[in-house]
Motif scaffolding. Structure first.
Motif, PDB file in Angstrom:
ATOM      1  N   LYS A 233     -22.801 -10.182  46.595  1.00 39.39           N
ATOM      2  CA  LYS A 233     -23.518 -10.229  45.322  1.00 39.39           C
ATOM      3  C   LYS A 233     -23.159  -9.055  44.407  1.00 39.39           C
ATOM      4  CE  LYS A 233     -26.382 -13.684  46.519  1.00 39.39           C
ATOM      5  NZ  LYS A 233     -25.699 -14.938  46.548  1.00 39.39           N
ATOM      6  N   LEU A 234     -21.955  -8.522  44.558  1.00 38.76           N
ATOM      7  CA  LEU A 234     -21.519  -7.386  43.751  1.00 38.76           C
ATOM      8  C   LEU A 234     -21.080  -7.793  42.354  1.00 38.76           C
ATOM      9  CD1 LEU A 234     -19.617  -5.377  46.482  1.00 38.76           C
ATOM     10  CD2 LEU A 234     -21.780  -4.770  45.386  1.00 38.76           C
ATOM     11  N   HIS A 235     -20.825  -9.068  42.156  1.00 40.05           N
ATOM     12  CA  HIS A 235     -20.479  -9.527  40.813  1.00 40.05           C
ATOM     13  C   HIS A 235     -21.672  -9.378  39.870  1.00 40.05           C
ATOM     14  CE1 HIS A 235     -22.011 -13.038  42.988  1.00 40.05           C
ATOM     15  NE2 HIS A 235     -22.408 -13.502  41.817  1.00 40.05           N
ATOM     16  N   ASP A 236     -22.874  -9.156  40.425  1.00 36.83           N
ATOM     17  CA  ASP A 236     -24.055  -8.891  39.605  1.00 36.83           C
ATOM     18  C   ASP A 236     -24.179  -7.405  39.259  1.00 36.83           C
ATOM     19  OD1 ASP A 236     -24.778 -11.575  39.703  1.00 36.83           O
ATOM     20  OD2 ASP A 236     -26.058 -11.296  41.463  1.00 36.83           O
ATOM     21  N   VAL A 237     -23.457  -6.557  39.982  1.00 37.85           N
ATOM     22  CA  VAL A 237     -23.530  -5.106  39.791  1.00 37.85           C
ATOM     23  C   VAL A 237     -22.448  -4.624  38.826  1.00 37.85           C
ATOM     24  CG1 VAL A 237     -23.348  -2.863  40.946  1.00 37.85           C
ATOM     25  CG2 VAL A 237     -24.509  -4.769  42.088  1.00 37.85           C
ATOM     26  N   PHE A 238     -21.230  -5.071  39.048  1.00 42.48           N
ATOM     27  CA  PHE A 238     -20.076  -4.613  38.268  1.00 42.48           C
ATOM     28  C   PHE A 238     -19.779  -5.557  37.106  1.00 42.48           C
ATOM     29  CE2 PHE A 238     -19.361  -2.869  42.481  1.00 42.48           C
ATOM     30  CZ  PHE A 238     -18.992  -1.563  42.195  1.00 42.48           C
ATOM     31  N   GLU A 239     -19.225  -4.989  36.044  1.00 44.11           N
ATOM     32  CA  GLU A 239     -18.655  -5.817  34.990  1.00 44.11           C
ATOM     33  C   GLU A 239     -17.298  -6.275  35.507  1.00 44.11           C
ATOM     34  OE1 GLU A 239     -18.989  -4.856  30.599  1.00 44.11           O
ATOM     35  OE2 GLU A 239     -19.309  -2.903  31.537  1.00 44.11           O
ATOM     36  N   ILE A 240     -17.096  -7.574  35.579  1.00 52.07           N
ATOM     37  CA  ILE A 240     -15.835  -8.126  36.073  1.00 52.07           C
ATOM     38  C   ILE A 240     -15.290  -9.069  35.007  1.00 52.07           C
ATOM     39  CG2 ILE A 240     -14.693  -9.444  37.893  1.00 52.07           C
ATOM     40  CD1 ILE A 240     -17.012  -8.589  39.761  1.00 52.07           C
ATOM     41  N   PHE A 241     -14.061  -8.807  34.602  1.00 55.34           N
ATOM     42  CA  PHE A 241     -13.419  -9.597  33.553  1.00 55.34           C
ATOM     43  C   PHE A 241     -12.265 -10.397  34.134  1.00 55.34           C
ATOM     44  CE2 PHE A 241     -15.560  -6.132  31.459  1.00 55.34           C
ATOM     45  CZ  PHE A 241     -16.168  -6.757  30.375  1.00 55.34           C
ATOM     46  N   PRO A 242     -11.929 -11.531  33.510  1.00 53.89           N
ATOM     47  CA  PRO A 242     -10.853 -12.364  34.038  1.00 53.89           C
ATOM     48  C   PRO A 242      -9.479 -11.701  33.964  1.00 53.89           C
ATOM     49  CG  PRO A 242     -11.708 -13.278  31.981  1.00 53.89           C
ATOM     50  CD  PRO A 242     -12.589 -12.131  32.351  1.00 53.89           C
ATOM     51  N   ASP A 243      -9.307 -10.770  33.005  1.00 54.60           N
ATOM     52  CA  ASP A 243      -8.028 -10.071  32.891  1.00 54.60           C
ATOM     53  C   ASP A 243      -8.235  -8.772  32.113  1.00 54.60           C
ATOM     54  OD1 ASP A 243      -8.017 -10.752  30.081  1.00 54.60           O
ATOM     55  OD2 ASP A 243      -7.237 -12.719  30.656  1.00 54.60           O
ATOM     56  N   VAL A 244      -7.204  -7.941  32.090  1.00 54.53           N
ATOM     57  CA  VAL A 244      -7.273  -6.628  31.429  1.00 54.53           C
ATOM     58  C   VAL A 244      -7.478  -6.788  29.925  1.00 54.53           C
ATOM     59  CG1 VAL A 244      -5.984  -4.518  30.921  1.00 54.53           C
ATOM     60  CG2 VAL A 244      -5.948  -5.451  33.234  1.00 54.53           C
ATOM     61  N   ALA A 245      -6.809  -7.742  29.315  1.00 54.45           N
ATOM     62  CA  ALA A 245      -6.932  -7.930  27.867  1.00 54.45           C
ATOM     63  C   ALA A 245      -8.385  -8.219  27.471  1.00 54.45           C
ATOM     64  CB  ALA A 245      -6.014  -9.059  27.405  1.00 54.45           C
ATOM     65  N   THR A 246      -9.061  -9.048  28.224  1.00 52.13           N
ATOM     66  CA  THR A 246     -10.457  -9.363  27.937  1.00 52.13           C
ATOM     67  C   THR A 246     -11.337  -8.135  28.144  1.00 52.13           C
ATOM     68  OG1 THR A 246     -10.060 -11.630  28.675  1.00 52.13           O
ATOM     69  CG2 THR A 246     -12.355 -10.931  28.498  1.00 52.13           C
ATOM     70  N   ALA A 247     -11.052  -7.358  29.176  1.00 53.88           N
ATOM     71  CA  ALA A 247     -11.807  -6.120  29.421  1.00 53.88           C
ATOM     72  C   ALA A 247     -11.615  -5.139  28.293  1.00 53.88           C
ATOM     73  CB  ALA A 247     -11.392  -5.515  30.755  1.00 53.88           C
ATOM     74  N   MET A 248     -10.395  -5.040  27.771  1.00 51.51           N
ATOM     75  CA  MET A 248     -10.112  -4.135  26.658  1.00 51.51           C
ATOM     76  C   MET A 248     -10.850  -4.574  25.392  1.00 51.51           C
ATOM     77  SD  MET A 248      -8.313  -1.482  27.441  1.00 51.51           S
ATOM     78  CE  MET A 248      -7.732  -0.913  25.844  1.00 51.51           C
ATOM     79  N   LYS A 249     -10.886  -5.876  25.141  1.00 53.05           N
ATOM     80  CA  LYS A 249     -11.584  -6.389  23.953  1.00 53.05           C
ATOM     81  C   LYS A 249     -13.079  -6.084  24.046  1.00 53.05           C
ATOM     82  CE  LYS A 249      -8.428 -10.143  22.895  1.00 53.05           C
ATOM     83  NZ  LYS A 249      -8.197 -11.573  22.964  1.00 53.05           N
TER      84      LYS A 249
END
Length: 124
Positions: A105-121
């Motif tokens: 259930k760590l996906h509820d703790v961390f911000e997880i993005f599908p890719d680096v570009a989306t995380a950067m945006k």
């Protein structure tokens, strides 16, 4: 800046890693297996960047094939260290590592993005 990256990368030795600075965000591309034998190296790497004033991190896990509880502990340490005055997010989590995160259930703790570009945006 290039000299700092080389100094910091000198800490590594057991996992494939590439670090770059994009808009004051350190992107760390990891490849291979993250486990008890090298997760402390990753923690030391991130701590070294923090000591040099960096506060935003994206871990690209696209090529990570395995991670264990020591790696999760490292991620939690980094997340807690940066929680108040920074950013620590994960990108491209897939395969067995993604299953570990979902089971714990760590996906509820961390911000997880599908890719680096989306995380950067999301950072801007």
């Amino acid at each position: 800046m290039e000299k700092i990256h080389k100094e910091i990368l000198g800490l590594m030795g057991k996992i494939d890693i590439d670090c770059r600075d994009e808009n004051d965000t350190i992107i760390i591309d990891l490849a291979g297996q993250l486990d008890i034998y090298n997760s402390n190296d990753l923690s030391r790497l991130i701590d070294a960047y923090i000591e040099r004033g960096f506060k935003k991190f994206i871990l690209n896990l696209e090529k990570v094939t395995y991670l264990d509880s020591s790696t999760i502990s490292t991620f939690i340490h980094c997340f807690q260290t940066l929680k108040e005055e920074g950013r620590f997010v994960l990108a491209s989590l897939q395969g067995a590592p993604k299953e570990v995160f979902e089971l714990a259930k760590l996906h509820d703790v961390f911000e997880i993005f599908p890719d680096v570009a989306t995380a950067m945006k999301a950072n801007s």
